[in-house]
Design a protein around this motif. Structure first.
Motif, PDB file in Angstrom:
ATOM      1  N   PHE A  16       0.846  -1.200   0.000  1.00  0.00           N
ATOM      2  CA  PHE A  16       0.000   0.000   0.000  1.00  0.00           C
ATOM      3  C   PHE A  16       0.872   1.237   0.000  1.00  0.00           C
ATOM      4  O   PHE A  16       1.929   1.261   0.635  1.00  0.00           O
ATOM      5  CB  PHE A  16      -0.893   0.025   1.247  1.00  0.00           C
ATOM      6  CG  PHE A  16      -1.913  -1.082   1.283  1.00  0.00           C
ATOM      7  CD1 PHE A  16      -2.979  -1.092   0.395  1.00  0.00           C
ATOM      8  CD2 PHE A  16      -1.820  -2.108   2.215  1.00  0.00           C
ATOM      9  CE1 PHE A  16      -3.928  -2.107   0.427  1.00  0.00           C
ATOM     10  CE2 PHE A  16      -2.763  -3.120   2.258  1.00  0.00           C
ATOM     11  CZ  PHE A  16      -3.819  -3.124   1.365  1.00  0.00           C
ATOM     12  N   ASN A  18       0.490   5.082   0.993  1.00  0.00           N
ATOM     13  CA  ASN A  18      -0.417   5.976   1.709  1.00  0.00           C
ATOM     14  C   ASN A  18       0.331   7.229   2.143  1.00  0.00           C
ATOM     15  O   ASN A  18       1.252   7.149   2.952  1.00  0.00           O
ATOM     16  CB  ASN A  18      -0.937   5.260   2.967  1.00  0.00           C
ATOM     17  CG  ASN A  18      -2.429   5.101   2.923  1.00  0.00           C
ATOM     18  OD1 ASN A  18      -3.082   5.585   2.000  1.00  0.00           O
ATOM     19  ND2 ASN A  18      -2.963   4.435   3.919  1.00  0.00           N
ATOM     20  N   VAL A  23       3.524   0.640   2.705  1.00  0.00           N
ATOM     21  CA  VAL A  23       3.251  -0.443   3.666  1.00  0.00           C
ATOM     22  C   VAL A  23       3.224  -1.787   2.935  1.00  0.00           C
ATOM     23  O   VAL A  23       2.298  -2.064   2.178  1.00  0.00           O
ATOM     24  CB  VAL A  23       1.887  -0.239   4.375  1.00  0.00           C
ATOM     25  CG1 VAL A  23       1.633  -1.336   5.399  1.00  0.00           C
ATOM     26  CG2 VAL A  23       1.793   1.143   5.008  1.00  0.00           C
ATOM     27  N   ALA A  25       2.058  -4.964   3.020  1.00  0.00           N
ATOM     28  CA  ALA A  25       1.125  -5.710   3.883  1.00  0.00           C
ATOM     29  C   ALA A  25       1.243  -7.213   3.695  1.00  0.00           C
ATOM     30  O   ALA A  25       1.059  -7.978   4.636  1.00  0.00           O
ATOM     31  CB  ALA A  25      -0.308  -5.265   3.587  1.00  0.00           C
ATOM     32  N   TYR A  44      -1.328 -12.076  14.505  1.00  0.00           N
ATOM     33  CA  TYR A  44      -1.811 -10.933  15.277  1.00  0.00           C
ATOM     34  C   TYR A  44      -2.346  -9.857  14.338  1.00  0.00           C
ATOM     35  O   TYR A  44      -2.131  -9.904  13.123  1.00  0.00           O
ATOM     36  CB  TYR A  44      -0.680 -10.365  16.146  1.00  0.00           C
ATOM     37  CG  TYR A  44      -0.341 -11.260  17.318  1.00  0.00           C
ATOM     38  CD1 TYR A  44      -1.321 -11.638  18.228  1.00  0.00           C
ATOM     39  CD2 TYR A  44       0.954 -11.726  17.505  1.00  0.00           C
ATOM     40  CE1 TYR A  44      -1.020 -12.461  19.299  1.00  0.00           C
ATOM     41  CE2 TYR A  44       1.272 -12.547  18.579  1.00  0.00           C
ATOM     42  CZ  TYR A  44       0.275 -12.912  19.471  1.00  0.00           C
ATOM     43  OH  TYR A  44       0.569 -13.732  20.520  1.00  0.00           O
ATOM     44  N   SER A  45      -3.024  -8.896  14.927  1.00  0.00           N
ATOM     45  CA  SER A  45      -3.566  -7.781  14.174  1.00  0.00           C
ATOM     46  C   SER A  45      -2.452  -7.094  13.380  1.00  0.00           C
ATOM     47  O   SER A  45      -1.365  -6.862  13.912  1.00  0.00           O
ATOM     48  CB  SER A  45      -4.197  -6.803  15.169  1.00  0.00           C
ATOM     49  OG  SER A  45      -4.732  -5.734  14.496  1.00  0.00           O
ATOM     50  N   GLY A  46      -2.729  -6.834  12.123  1.00  0.00           N
ATOM     51  CA  GLY A  46      -1.744  -6.144  11.292  1.00  0.00           C
ATOM     52  C   GLY A  46      -0.784  -7.073  10.573  1.00  0.00           C
ATOM     53  O   GLY A  46       0.071  -6.630   9.808  1.00  0.00           O
ATOM     54  N   ALA A  47      -0.930  -8.384  10.789  1.00  0.00           N
ATOM     55  CA  ALA A  47      -0.008  -9.336  10.158  1.00  0.00           C
ATOM     56  C   ALA A  47      -0.225  -9.431   8.646  1.00  0.00           C
ATOM     57  O   ALA A  47       0.657  -9.886   7.914  1.00  0.00           O
ATOM     58  CB  ALA A  47      -0.171 -10.714  10.787  1.00  0.00           C
ATOM     59  N   GLY A  48      -1.410  -9.010   8.186  1.00  0.00           N
ATOM     60  CA  GLY A  48      -1.670  -9.043   6.748  1.00  0.00           C
ATOM     61  C   GLY A  48      -2.699 -10.096   6.342  1.00  0.00           C
ATOM     62  O   GLY A  48      -2.901 -10.347   5.151  1.00  0.00           O
ATOM     63  N   LYS A  49      -3.375 -10.690   7.307  1.00  0.00           N
ATOM     64  CA  LYS A  49      -4.304 -11.795   7.024  1.00  0.00           C
ATOM     65  C   LYS A  49      -5.473 -11.348   6.138  1.00  0.00           C
ATOM     66  O   LYS A  49      -5.774 -11.984   5.141  1.00  0.00           O
ATOM     67  CB  LYS A  49      -4.869 -12.381   8.339  1.00  0.00           C
ATOM     68  CG  LYS A  49      -3.828 -12.718   9.372  1.00  0.00           C
ATOM     69  CD  LYS A  49      -4.450 -13.255  10.647  1.00  0.00           C
ATOM     70  CE  LYS A  49      -5.350 -12.288  11.406  1.00  0.00           C
ATOM     71  NZ  LYS A  49      -4.677 -11.123  11.996  1.00  0.00           N
ATOM     72  N   SER A  50      -6.127 -10.257   6.549  1.00  0.00           N
ATOM     73  CA  SER A  50      -7.294  -9.805   5.784  1.00  0.00           C
ATOM     74  C   SER A  50      -6.891  -9.421   4.377  1.00  0.00           C
ATOM     75  O   SER A  50      -7.574  -9.764   3.401  1.00  0.00           O
ATOM     76  CB  SER A  50      -7.942  -8.590   6.450  1.00  0.00           C
ATOM     77  OG  SER A  50      -8.421  -8.943   7.707  1.00  0.00           O
ATOM     78  N   THR A  51      -5.796  -8.707   4.268  1.00  0.00           N
ATOM     79  CA  THR A  51      -5.327  -8.301   2.939  1.00  0.00           C
ATOM     80  C   THR A  51      -5.076  -9.541   2.087  1.00  0.00           C
ATOM     81  O   THR A  51      -5.472  -9.593   0.919  1.00  0.00           O
ATOM     82  CB  THR A  51      -4.038  -7.461   3.070  1.00  0.00           C
ATOM     83  OG1 THR A  51      -4.285  -6.390   3.981  1.00  0.00           O
ATOM     84  CG2 THR A  51      -3.601  -6.925   1.730  1.00  0.00           C
ATOM     85  N   GLU A 171     -12.234 -13.411  10.723  1.00  0.00           N
ATOM     86  CA  GLU A 171     -12.466 -13.144  12.161  1.00  0.00           C
ATOM     87  C   GLU A 171     -13.951 -13.265  12.511  1.00  0.00           C
ATOM     88  O   GLU A 171     -14.457 -12.501  13.346  1.00  0.00           O
ATOM     89  CB  GLU A 171     -11.946 -11.741  12.549  1.00  0.00           C
ATOM     90  CG  GLU A 171     -10.457 -11.532  12.344  1.00  0.00           C
ATOM     91  CD  GLU A 171      -9.597 -12.139  13.457  1.00  0.00           C
ATOM     92  OE1 GLU A 171     -10.145 -12.828  14.350  1.00  0.00           O
ATOM     93  OE2 GLU A 171      -8.370 -11.931  13.426  1.00  0.00           O
TER      94      GLU A 171
HETATM   95  N1  ATP Z   1      -6.154   0.035   2.345  1.00  0.00           N
HETATM   96  C1  ATP Z   1      -5.012   0.121   3.050  1.00  0.00           C
HETATM   97  N2  ATP Z   1      -4.184   1.164   2.903  1.00  0.00           N
HETATM   98  C2  ATP Z   1      -3.032   1.227   3.583  1.00  0.00           C
HETATM   99  N3  ATP Z   1      -2.597   0.298   4.456  1.00  0.00           N
HETATM  100  C3  ATP Z   1      -3.383  -0.760   4.645  1.00  0.00           C
HETATM  101  C4  ATP Z   1      -4.640  -0.917   3.970  1.00  0.00           C
HETATM  102  N4  ATP Z   1      -5.201  -2.075   4.368  1.00  0.00           N
HETATM  103  C5  ATP Z   1      -4.355  -2.647   5.261  1.00  0.00           C
HETATM  104  N5  ATP Z   1      -3.255  -1.852   5.427  1.00  0.00           N
HETATM  105  C6  ATP Z   1      -2.099  -2.155   6.288  1.00  0.00           C
HETATM  106  O1  ATP Z   1      -1.615  -3.433   5.930  1.00  0.00           O
HETATM  107  C7  ATP Z   1      -1.190  -4.158   7.077  1.00  0.00           C
HETATM  108  C8  ATP Z   1      -1.948  -5.477   7.157  1.00  0.00           C
HETATM  109  O2  ATP Z   1      -3.315  -5.220   7.453  1.00  0.00           O
HETATM  110  P1  ATP Z   1      -4.411  -6.378   7.525  1.00  0.00           P
HETATM  111  O3  ATP Z   1      -5.726  -5.737   7.830  1.00  0.00           O
HETATM  112  O4  ATP Z   1      -4.307  -7.216   6.323  1.00  0.00           O
HETATM  113  O5  ATP Z   1      -3.898  -7.209   8.772  1.00  0.00           O
HETATM  114  P2  ATP Z   1      -4.680  -8.287   9.621  1.00  0.00           P
HETATM  115  O6  ATP Z   1      -3.682  -9.324   9.962  1.00  0.00           O
HETATM  116  O7  ATP Z   1      -5.888  -8.719   8.882  1.00  0.00           O
HETATM  117  O8  ATP Z   1      -5.064  -7.485  10.902  1.00  0.00           O
HETATM  118  P3  ATP Z   1      -6.540  -7.183  11.491  1.00  0.00           P
HETATM  119  O9  ATP Z   1      -7.001  -8.493  12.033  1.00  0.00           O
HETATM  120  O10 ATP Z   1      -6.287  -6.145  12.533  1.00  0.00           O
HETATM  121  O11 ATP Z   1      -7.342  -6.697  10.324  1.00  0.00           O
HETATM  122  C9  ATP Z   1      -1.414  -3.222   8.252  1.00  0.00           C
HETATM  123  O12 ATP Z   1      -0.207  -2.563   8.516  1.00  0.00           O
HETATM  124  C10 ATP Z   1      -2.469  -2.256   7.747  1.00  0.00           C
HETATM  125  O13 ATP Z   1      -2.370  -1.030   8.411  1.00  0.00           O
END
Ligand code: ATP
Length: 354
Positions: A16, A18, A23, A25, A44-51, A171
């Protein structure tokens, strides 16, 4: 790459940009999910799972890499084909994302609009889906009248409306209490079994993975740092983060906390060792403890014991104080190792010595 893979991610990167910040991800992730898998992605949160999972249905286009779903290149698809492909990939979320102004039946019916079914067929389909998730009586209620667990059941019914082959759960149990979580996970397992649904389960809780997944990948900082089948990962975790997740899921860290707090009372010296024993499969603790005494006159005092059944395989965890002569303790230790038991010496100051 396996020939049964229904989802293939190849060297996927998502970066990403921004406000001048970059970032990364998701970094160089390759992942094969086989048809019929319940594949857990934990981190953990922010690991990149959702992306990462949003890449599967191209809600997120990767910066680079390949995404093949059902043998089709998702990234090369035109809009119409992508819409069609997406109907075969259901998704559920932490906050359910229901439409509050519509009834439960209307929520479930929504994805069927514009499809090939007649009004009567749609009605029948909605009734079937609601029955499948155990909510037939709630058809005319509104989301606000339902509990969290019931709302998630509606979301599951809606996600299944177009008979998807894949269900992505992002989640989906994180906002639910433990009992409701178990019920929803059981439902997912049932759907996996009955409908042959492939499930990708995103979670920060290894407990959820432990309940239903057959495979697991651990994500940290955009990368998959460890992966494998559930029993192997639980019995032989290689990475510290994986071990931490497992210790939390099996509640052994709480037990160790308590034990360490009372460490002085254990009187650990040359003749005593605090050890953790882990074993997979049929071995049981009672014969082992007896054997250690018979062979080496080592007395084992069990401070904590737990057996998890993972995918029908028992996985045992014991924390014991072994007492005996130092050389006998060494031999007892070796005996355990030869029996295929993982032995770790625990130091009450929290540093583990293998
Ligand atoms: N649209 C976006 N623009 C910029 N950065 C993003 C965007 N979406 C996610 N990120 C960043 O990418 C990284 C991974 O985010 P992601 O949501 O995939 O993690 P996650 O493991 O699913 O955590 P959570 O469970 O908190 O959602 C984080 O640093 C987040 O801030």
């Amino acid at each position: 790459m396996t020939k049964d893979a229904i989802i293939q991610l190849k060297d996927v990167d998502v970066t990403f940009h921004n406000k001048g910040q970059t970032v990364p991800a998701v970094k160089h992730v390759s992942l094969d999910v086989n048809r019929g898998d319940i594949y857990g992605v934990v981190g953990y949160s922010g690991a990149g799972k959702s992306t990462l999972v949003r890449v599967i249905n191209r809600l997120q286009r990767p910066t680079s890499g390949q995404v093949i779903v059902n043998g089709q290149d998702i990234l090369a698809m035109k809009a119409k084909d992508l819409r069609q492909a997406r109907t075969k990939i259901g998704m559920i979320f932490q906050h359910f994302n229901l439409m509050n102004a519509r009834t439960i039946a209307d929520n479930v019916d929504y994805p069927l609009k514009g499809g090939k079914l007649t009004h009567a067929q749609r009605k029948e389909k909605v009734a079937k889906l609601l029955a499948l998730v155990g909510l037939s009586e709630k058809a005319n209620d509104y989301p606000a009248q339902l509990s969290g667990g019931q709302k998630q059941r509606v979301a599951i019914a809606r996600a299944l409306a177009n008979d998807p082959e894949i269900l992505i759960s992002d989640e989906a149990t994180s906002a639910l209490d433990p009992k409701t979580t178990t019920a929803i996970l059981e439902l997912l397992k049932q759907l996996n079994k009955d409908l042959g649904l492939t499930v990708v389960l995103i979670t920060h809780e290894m407990e959820a993975v432990k309940e239903i997944c057959n495979k697991v990948a651990v994500m940290e900082d955009g990368e998959i740092i460890e992966r494998g089948d559930l029993v192997t990962i639980f019995s032989e975790p290689k990475q510290k983060l994986t071990q931490d997740f497992i210790n939390t899921a099996t509640q052994i860290d709480q037990a160790l906390d308590k034990i360490y707090k009372q460490a002085n009372a254990l009187g650990l010296d040359d003749h005593h060792r605090l050890v953790q024993l882990k074993y997979v499969g049929a071995s049981t603790d009672a014969p082992l403890i007896t054997e250690l005494f018979k062979r080496y006159q080592v007395v084992s005092n069990i401070l904590y014991g737990n057996v998890e059944i993972l995918q029908d395989t028992p996985l045992g965890n014991l924390v014991v104080v072994m007492a005996g002569e130092p050389d006998q303790l060494d031999q007892a230790w070796q005996y355990c190792r030869d029996a295929g038991i993982q032995v770790t010496q625990l130091k009450p100051n929290d540093s583990e010595v293998a």
